[in-house]
Scaffold this active site. Structure first.
Site, PDB file in Angstrom:
ATOM      1  N   CYS A 372       0.828  -1.212   0.000  1.00  0.00           N
ATOM      2  CA  CYS A 372       0.000   0.000   0.000  1.00  0.00           C
ATOM      3  C   CYS A 372       0.862   1.261   0.000  1.00  0.00           C
ATOM      4  O   CYS A 372       0.523   2.265  -0.652  1.00  0.00           O
ATOM      5  CB  CYS A 372      -0.949  -0.014   1.196  1.00  0.00           C
ATOM      6  SG  CYS A 372      -0.118  -0.086   2.800  1.00  0.00           S
ATOM      7  N   HIS A 505      -1.709   0.461   7.509  1.00  0.00           N
ATOM      8  CA  HIS A 505      -2.266   0.789   6.191  1.00  0.00           C
ATOM      9  C   HIS A 505      -2.020   2.270   5.899  1.00  0.00           C
ATOM     10  O   HIS A 505      -1.727   3.062   6.799  1.00  0.00           O
ATOM     11  CB  HIS A 505      -3.763   0.488   6.164  1.00  0.00           C
ATOM     12  CG  HIS A 505      -4.352   0.464   4.787  1.00  0.00           C
ATOM     13  ND1 HIS A 505      -3.757  -0.168   3.722  1.00  0.00           N
ATOM     14  CD2 HIS A 505      -5.504   1.019   4.297  1.00  0.00           C
ATOM     15  CE1 HIS A 505      -4.499  -0.036   2.654  1.00  0.00           C
ATOM     16  NE2 HIS A 505      -5.573   0.688   2.969  1.00  0.00           N
ATOM     17  N   ASP A 526      -8.071   4.451  -1.891  1.00  0.00           N
ATOM     18  CA  ASP A 526      -7.484   3.349  -1.137  1.00  0.00           C
ATOM     19  C   ASP A 526      -6.848   2.344  -2.087  1.00  0.00           C
ATOM     20  O   ASP A 526      -7.513   1.863  -3.011  1.00  0.00           O
ATOM     21  CB  ASP A 526      -8.568   2.657  -0.300  1.00  0.00           C
ATOM     22  CG  ASP A 526      -7.997   1.765   0.782  1.00  0.00           C
ATOM     23  OD1 ASP A 526      -6.862   1.283   0.620  1.00  0.00           O
ATOM     24  OD2 ASP A 526      -8.697   1.549   1.799  1.00  0.00           O
TER      25      ASP A 526
END
Length: 581
Positions: A372, A505, A526
């Site tokens: 991520c 995250h 996201d």
């Protein structure tokens, strides 16, 4: 305390009890078996019997009686006169009868009314001594005492066979306890008490110490006694080596500390390996290896043909060699689609701010679970390519691939940026699945000459662990990119997106909504959202439901800490040199 079983008198010691029995129930309890006379000594009783109860009238009735008493009157009188001295009289001749203690005891048949002369008659008659057999005398005495108490009868029966007491000038010592008696008669009674006690003592169970000759009364006392031996030996051993206890304690302490350090080291090693696996530093391969494994599993399940596997693998190797992302996870025109949507559907909003054009990059099979941070950096770089003067600082015209981003961060570390963070990764990212965060993003941007800042929100600032201050700071960031006058309802700025990091995250902030009630809402892209879900924003028919995945209200951000990386200009050569040094 001991109690006499005959008279119930209490005495303190065992020796006192023996003396009491001898004096009170043996010596002073003598009585005549032929008349009521009692309370006299043994010598006096013998004189009484020989003088008051002569045995001449009863000779005919007792066949065991010796008749040879003639010519011994002088000897007999001498024997009576000297009754306290039981020695053989010197005046006795060979024909005289021998006088013993048994000869002084009368027959039971010589009692008054027993066929002989009366007591009064016996008093005037010169006494003569006879000799009876021990058996006859014992039977007479036993017959006389059969109505007596058992204990008294036993004592009297035993005394029938005793010798005549010696003279007063002699002394006798007990062979068992050393007691000195004045006569053999007293000594014999004393020894009998020892003999009566011995069988009872021999029948008792003995608890002998295995280490010495002590005999205990029970097993509990024996155990305590043996423990004293053991404690004494331990004390002797301890005294023989001074400081042994201290040495032993120190040795035990060293062993305990060594064991504890080993356990801590082992636990730290296990936790470190767990963290390495979690953050992709366990050497299990990086982006390319994970991509190959994912395609191999697809082939094994029948989802991909072998030919397609080889084609995609070749394309991946080509992309890695060029350092540019292959674009398979890229979605372009997302911010432009949001701008178009708010132009028609913005009734409940007072203001809406949007960042510069930004492409969305989602995770792929090669970085799922750990990529991520790299994908958010690709989003930021895709926006910087469209903004002057950032575009001139970027080396590639397109977003770099994940392996290329890893190599760029390593170059920043080698240039001296973030040495602490570099040591955490052992200065190596390529070929790993290591996570990156705000500090790695900052280091890469700084190495490119882009001025960046990290803003930390260490703790919640609102009710229910919310972060209203974070929302206010984002609002001020977007307001800084517009004019000072009252902003319009929909504002599209030239500011790059913000990198938002929290535990586990990261996402990209591409806009902000302010509603009529004053509440704020972040617009987030996201990396965990798939490309198909993101592309729904591009269609007018699916934009409204797809926007729900993009909106985040204060109640949706409840992590304890957040970090924001913002870009706010280009660094001068002097600033870059200062930071690099």
């Amino acid at each position: 305390m001991l109690t006499c079983e005959i008279c119930r008198e209490d005495v303190m010691l065992e020796e006192d009890m023996r003396t009491h029995l001898l004096l009170s129930h043996v010596e002073t309890n003598m009585h005549c078996p032929l008349c009521p006379l009692s309370g006299v000594s043994y010598d006096e009783l013998c004189f009484h019997i020989s003088s008051a109860h002569p045995e001449e009238p009863h000779r005919a009735q007792d066949p065991a009686v010796s008749a040879s008493t003639s010519g011994c009157s002088a000897g007999t009188n001498a024997a009576v006169t000297e009754s306290k001295k039981p020695r053989m009289p010197q005046s006795c001749t060979a024909g005289d009868s021998c006088v013993t203690r048994d000869s002084l005891r009368p027959e039971h048949n010589s009692a008054p009314g027993g066929g002989g002369s009366s007591t009064g008659e016996a008093a005037s008659v010169t006494p003569t001594l006879t000799t009876r057999s021990p058996k006859t005398r014992r039977e007479l005495v036993r017959h006389r005492d059969e109505d007596r108490d058992g204990v008294k009868a036993v004592h009297r029966e035993a005394k029938q066979t005793r010798l005549t007491p010696p003279g007063e000038e002699e002394e006798f010592s007990c062979p068992m306890c050393g007691l000195v008696c004045s006569s053999g008669f007293i000594l014999q009674g004393h020894v009998e008490l020892h003999l009566q006690e011995r069988p009872a003592a021999e029948g008792e169970k003995r608890f002998e110490c295995p280490m010495c000759s002590v005999v205990c009364s029970d097993s509990f006392s024996l155990q305590e006694h043996v423990e004293l031996h053991l404690d004494h030996e331990a004390a002797v051993n301890s005294a023989g080596s001074p400081g042994s206890d201290l040495k032993l304690a120190r040795e035990l302490q060293r062993e305990e500390e060594h064991r504890r350090r080993l356990e801590e080291t082992q636990q730290e090693g296990e936790e470190f390996k767990k963290l390495q696996r979690q953050f992709g530093l366990d050497g299990s391969g990086g982006y390319s290896r994970q991509t190959e494994r994912a395609m191999e599993r697809a082939v094994a399940r029948g989802l991909m043909a072998p030919g397609e596997f080889h084609c995609k693998r070749a394309e991946m190797m080509e992309s890695l060699a060029s350092g540019v992302d292959d674009g398979t996870t890229r979605t372009q025109g997302v911010v432009r689609a949001l701008y178009e949507y708010y132009q028609t559907e913005c009734k409940d909003h007072v203001h809406v701010w949007l960042c510069a054009a930004t492409d969305h990059y989602c995770s792929s099979a090669g970085d799922r679970g750990w990529g991520c941070g790299y994908r958010n950096l690709q989003m930021l770089l895709s926006s910087l390519h469209t903004i002057e003067p950032y575009a001139s600082l970027l080396q590639e015209n397109a977003a770099p691939s994940i392996p290329r981003v890893q190599s760029m961060i390593e170059e920043a570390w080698r240039a001296g940026l973030d040495p602490h963070g570099a040591s955490h990764f052992n200065r190596r990212l390529q070929g790993t699945r290591a996570w990156i965060g705000a500090t790695e993003i900052y280091s890469l941007l700084t190495s490119l000459g882009i001025s960046a800042r990290i803003i930390d929100f260490h703790k919640p600032t609102g009710p229910a662990d919310t972060h209203p201050r974070l929302f206010e700071w984002v609002k001020q960031y977007f307001l800084s990119g517009g004019s000072t006058r009252l902003p319009p309802r929909l504002i599209r700025t030239s500011l790059p997106p913000l990198y938002l990091q929290h535990q586990g995250h990261s996402r990209s902030i591409v806009g902000l909504e302010q509603r009529r009630n004053g509440s704020l809402c972040l617009l987030l892209l996201d990396p965990s959202s798939s490309a198909s879900d993101t592309r729904k924003l591009l269609s007018v028919d699916t934009a409204a439901p797809a926007l729900r995945r993009v909106r985040r209200f204060p109640g949706s951000l409840k992590h304890k800490q957040y970090q924001v990386v913002s870009v706010h200009g280009v660094m001068s050569a002097e600033e870059k040199q200062d930071i690099m040094c």
